[in-house]
Design a protein around this motif. Sequence first.
Motif, PDB file in Angstrom:
ATOM      1  N   ALA A  14      14.042 -14.479 -36.924  1.00 15.36           N
ATOM      2  CA  ALA A  14      13.088 -13.370 -36.933  1.00 15.36           C
ATOM      3  C   ALA A  14      12.197 -13.405 -35.692  1.00 15.36           C
ATOM      4  CB  ALA A  14      12.234 -13.422 -38.196  1.00 15.36           C
ATOM      5  N   THR A  18      12.458 -10.490 -32.862  1.00 11.31           N
ATOM      6  CA  THR A  18      11.246  -9.696 -32.672  1.00 11.31           C
ATOM      7  C   THR A  18      10.798  -9.716 -31.217  1.00 11.31           C
ATOM      8  OG1 THR A  18      10.514 -10.114 -34.946  1.00 11.31           O
ATOM      9  CG2 THR A  18       8.838  -9.401 -33.379  1.00 11.31           C
ATOM     10  N   SER A  58      12.496  -8.742 -38.706  1.00 11.49           N
ATOM     11  CA  SER A  58      12.524  -9.098 -40.133  1.00 11.49           C
ATOM     12  C   SER A  58      13.851  -8.704 -40.770  1.00 11.49           C
ATOM     13  CB  SER A  58      11.378  -8.408 -40.870  1.00 11.49           C
ATOM     14  OG  SER A  58      10.128  -8.822 -40.387  1.00 11.49           O
ATOM     15  N   ALA A  61      16.854 -10.852 -39.628  1.00 11.09           N
ATOM     16  CA  ALA A  61      16.841 -12.226 -40.138  1.00 11.09           C
ATOM     17  C   ALA A  61      17.290 -12.319 -41.595  1.00 11.09           C
ATOM     18  CB  ALA A  61      15.445 -12.818 -39.989  1.00 11.09           C
ATOM     19  N   ALA A 177      11.220 -14.847 -42.892  1.00 10.12           N
ATOM     20  CA  ALA A 177      11.525 -13.743 -41.973  1.00 10.12           C
ATOM     21  C   ALA A 177      10.270 -12.990 -41.529  1.00 10.12           C
ATOM     22  CB  ALA A 177      12.540 -12.799 -42.602  1.00 10.12           C
ATOM     23  N   ALA A 181       8.475 -12.969 -37.708  1.00  9.05           N
ATOM     24  CA  ALA A 181       8.190 -11.730 -36.984  1.00  9.05           C
ATOM     25  C   ALA A 181       6.712 -11.638 -36.628  1.00  9.05           C
ATOM     26  CB  ALA A 181       8.615 -10.531 -37.829  1.00  9.05           C
TER      27      ALA A 181
END
Length: 241
Positions: A14, A18, A58, A61, A177, A181
């Motif tokens: 994540a 991101t 998110s 992941a 997750a 992020a």
Amino acid sequence: MTRAPGRIGTFAAAFGATRLAYGQLRRRPPGNPADWERTNYAGRPVVLQGGPAAALGSAAAVLPTAPAAALAVAAAAVCGRYDDLRGDHRRGFRAHLGALRGGEVTSGAVKLFGIGAASLVAGALLKEKPVDKVLAGVVIAGTAHLVNLVDVRPGRAGLVVLGLAAPGLLRGSLAAAPMGAVAALLGDDLGEETMLGDTGAHALGAAVGSAVAASNGRLGLAAHAAGLVAAAVWGERAATA
């Protein structure tokens, strides 16, 4: 057999996705560049790329192990992005439902029904029994609303996500997750370079809600749902005060 990623792997996936998405969106913002620019509460210019980046990180992941959670995150992000682009001054469910009765479909109504429907679908996929499916849907939608509700200052939504998700690490990897992020963007958010907007706040909330829904039985789901409904009622009163 492919081994599912653990907590550290999910967090890292994540975080990395991101940061990658955020950098790409900053370099090449799709559409009209003005749509990605906002002025924050202090009058400083910020960009909105953090929200879609957090949503993508998110969702990416959790997709391999929990497609239902990825669905909820994606739907929440799409509805939130619509509100970021088309939102107006009206606040609270009552105002948006009143407009809907008058034939006007507001961005708030799109979020209410869009995120609500996607959350119920995700809850139905995560749980087996009908009551649990509904409770899970309420938890996912309610958490998405709660995180957006507190997103009024830099870093506040991210810190709430970390606080809500941390206990879930004891029950599984899904909670890692949204934490990954948030960690990828928290410095930029607190530094008032970017903001999550409705896109990121709703998506991260849906990710946390999905983790809660997946890791709790009926009693836990009912307790979370009751708390989230109470928070929504409080938020409605605050919005219309």
